[in-house]
Write an enzyme that holds these catalytic residues in place. Structure first.
Site, mmCIF file in Angstrom:
data_model
loop_
_atom_site.group_PDB
_atom_site.id
_atom_site.type_symbol
_atom_site.label_atom_id
_atom_site.label_comp_id
_atom_site.label_asym_id
_atom_site.label_seq_id
_atom_site.Cartn_x
_atom_site.Cartn_y
_atom_site.Cartn_z
ATOM 1 N N ARG A 164 0.859 -1.179 0.000
ATOM 2 C CA ARG A 164 0.000 0.000 0.000
ATOM 3 C C ARG A 164 0.900 1.234 0.000
ATOM 4 O O ARG A 164 2.071 1.168 0.416
ATOM 5 C CB ARG A 164 -0.890 0.010 1.240
ATOM 6 C CG ARG A 164 -1.847 -1.162 1.356
ATOM 7 C CD ARG A 164 -2.668 -1.032 2.635
ATOM 8 N NE ARG A 164 -3.661 -2.114 2.746
ATOM 9 C CZ ARG A 164 -3.460 -3.228 3.444
ATOM 10 N NH1 ARG A 164 -2.311 -3.414 4.068
ATOM 11 N NH2 ARG A 164 -4.403 -4.150 3.514
ATOM 12 N N LYS A 188 -1.995 -1.775 7.915
ATOM 13 C CA LYS A 188 -3.125 -1.114 8.573
ATOM 14 C C LYS A 188 -3.258 -1.608 10.006
ATOM 15 O O LYS A 188 -3.099 -2.801 10.277
ATOM 16 C CB LYS A 188 -4.424 -1.400 7.804
ATOM 17 C CG LYS A 188 -4.550 -0.644 6.488
ATOM 18 C CD LYS A 188 -5.900 -0.926 5.848
ATOM 19 C CE LYS A 188 -6.096 -0.117 4.570
ATOM 20 N NZ LYS A 188 -7.408 -0.378 3.939
ATOM 21 N N HIS A 260 -2.518 2.699 -6.618
ATOM 22 C CA HIS A 260 -3.083 1.444 -6.125
ATOM 23 C C HIS A 260 -3.220 0.402 -7.231
ATOM 24 O O HIS A 260 -3.291 -0.802 -6.949
ATOM 25 C CB HIS A 260 -4.445 1.711 -5.481
ATOM 26 C CG HIS A 260 -4.807 0.720 -4.423
ATOM 27 N ND1 HIS A 260 -4.081 0.579 -3.245
ATOM 28 C CD2 HIS A 260 -5.797 -0.197 -4.357
ATOM 29 C CE1 HIS A 260 -4.630 -0.383 -2.514
ATOM 30 N NE2 HIS A 260 -5.666 -0.868 -3.159
ATOM 31 N N ARG A 263 -0.667 -2.316 -6.916
ATOM 32 C CA ARG A 263 -0.992 -3.368 -5.937
ATOM 33 C C ARG A 263 -1.927 -4.404 -6.563
ATOM 34 O O ARG A 263 -1.724 -5.612 -6.407
ATOM 35 C CB ARG A 263 -1.638 -2.722 -4.712
ATOM 36 C CG ARG A 263 -1.982 -3.673 -3.573
ATOM 37 C CD ARG A 263 -2.365 -2.837 -2.354
ATOM 38 N NE ARG A 263 -3.153 -3.564 -1.383
ATOM 39 C CZ ARG A 263 -2.641 -4.323 -0.414
ATOM 40 N NH1 ARG A 263 -1.334 -4.460 -0.313
ATOM 41 N NH2 ARG A 263 -3.435 -4.930 0.449
ATOM 42 N N HIS A 286 -4.291 -8.476 3.699
ATOM 43 C CA HIS A 286 -5.719 -8.209 3.718
ATOM 44 C C HIS A 286 -6.323 -8.569 5.071
ATOM 45 O O HIS A 286 -5.855 -9.479 5.750
ATOM 46 C CB HIS A 286 -6.425 -8.980 2.600
ATOM 47 C CG HIS A 286 -6.171 -8.422 1.237
ATOM 48 N ND1 HIS A 286 -6.294 -9.179 0.089
ATOM 49 C CD2 HIS A 286 -5.794 -7.182 0.835
ATOM 50 C CE1 HIS A 286 -6.010 -8.427 -0.961
ATOM 51 N NE2 HIS A 286 -5.707 -7.210 -0.534
ATOM 52 N N TYR A 295 4.542 -6.673 16.006
ATOM 53 C CA TYR A 295 5.989 -6.927 16.077
ATOM 54 C C TYR A 295 6.364 -8.397 15.996
ATOM 55 O O TYR A 295 7.484 -8.765 16.322
ATOM 56 C CB TYR A 295 6.610 -6.311 17.335
ATOM 57 C CG TYR A 295 6.378 -4.835 17.452
ATOM 58 C CD1 TYR A 295 6.664 -3.988 16.396
ATOM 59 C CD2 TYR A 295 5.835 -4.291 18.608
ATOM 60 C CE1 TYR A 295 6.429 -2.624 16.480
ATOM 61 C CE2 TYR A 295 5.594 -2.929 18.710
ATOM 62 C CZ TYR A 295 5.891 -2.105 17.641
ATOM 63 O OH TYR A 295 5.653 -0.765 17.729
#
Length: 326
Positions: A164, A188, A260, A263, A286, A295
């Site tokens: 992204r 995200k 985009h 992608r 996704h 992490y």
């Protein structure tokens, strides 16, 4: 007399004698089959045969649904009319039904779910064709300009890794792990995943890193991988402009395609190359994938192998139009 493989000659006798099809239709059907075999030879079997007529039933037994879909994509990308694509699809289906139901030469019917896959194919978002993606990937390959070298690395990461825009902007130098060809992506919701660097992308990033000191970033931004003309991390608008500029250089419609799009292109090329959809979802981060703890470094050999064999890194496809015999 012809030099077609025996299984094609037997099919020809079947459709002529049993199906009672016209000679003209049979000729176009054989042409479609040979066109498909030529496509398979290069895209699936890496030019195993110098003479397509030497292909065997074992090669046909290796055909799967994605090979059919790839061929449909190929026809579409080379501007075949919808009616022609539909006709060629029906002709191939007739051929495979003959091998499966009549001769029992193959053990699975690759057209079994073709209708479902075709419907999905029609709904795919904007993406670049293989040829367009290859041109974009190479647009700055010979440039010595520092911004072009930077943009070349950015384009590779978008096309090969499906990042992204925000993920690319936030990449840090210490996210890169060249010793095992991976890098860390913070997606995200601060969800971390592992990206994989094929040789082409690794080379593009290495070339950029070799001249990155010329950008002289402000001290507090030194850890960011990509630096703008303002000596700070790239902003979303800056990324949009640099991708639009690259599109313009290869005469792509800058209104039709966005950042985009790259992608989507990555995902589409991987899917067409036979990658399982769940693997692609994991690669792209996704939300439908099981959430990776913050992490946490994940490692999946299957995913790693997939990315090292990314279509844009692996294929050396000659001009696709060579298949389009009039």
């Amino acid at each position: 007399e012809n030099n077609y493989p025996s299984f094609i000659n037997e099919f020809m006798y079947y459709v002529l004698g049993i199906k009672n099809l016209s000679k003209g239709y049979i000729e176009t059907t054989i042409h479609t089959i040979m066109q498909f075999l030529t496509f398979l030879n290069e895209m699936k079997y890496s030019n195993r045969y110098t003479d397509i007529n030497k292909m065997t039933l074992n090669d046909i037994r290796g055909v799967i649904n994605s090979d059919i879909i790839n061929f449909i994509y190929f026809l579409s990308e080379n501007n075949y009319e919808e009616a022609t694509i539909s006709l060629k699809t029906k002709q191939l289906k007739l051929f495979f039904e003959y091998l499966y139901n009549i001769k029992h030469n193959i053990f699975k019917e690759p057209f079994k779910t073709i209708k479902t896959i075709s419907n999905k194919y029609e709904k795919i978002p904007n993406y670049l064709s293989y040829a367009e993606a290859k041109k974009l990937q190479d647009v700055y390959s010979n440039s010595s300009n520092k911004y072009d070298i930077r943009d070349n690395a950015i384009i590779h990461l978008f096309l090969h890794c499906g990042l992204r825009r925000a993920e690319l902007i936030n990449l840090k130098i210490n996210d890169l792990k060249f010793d095992n060809n991976t890098f860390t992506i913070l997606g995200k919701g601060n969800k971390e995943r592992t990206g994989y660097l094929d040789s082409s992308t690794k080379d593009a990033i290495s070339k950029y890193l070799s001249i990155r000191d010329e950008f002289k970033p402000i001290k507090k931004y030194e850890q960011y991988l990509f630096i703008s003309r303002n000596l700070e991390p790239l902003r979303p608008e800056s990324v949009r402009k640099l991708i639009k500029k690259a599109y313009s250089k290869i005469d792509l419609d800058t209104k039709k395609y966005s950042t985009h799009t790259l992608r989507h292109t990555c995902a589409t090329l991987l899917y067409r190359n036979g990658t399982h959809i769940k693997t692609i979802q994991e690669l792209l981060g996704h939300s439908t994938i099981e959430v990776t703890k913050i992490y946490t470094h994940t490692y999946d050999p299957k995913v790693e192998k997939t990315m090292y064999e990314h279509p844009l890194a692996k294929y050396k496809m000659s001009d696709a139009m060579e298949y389009c015999v009039a």
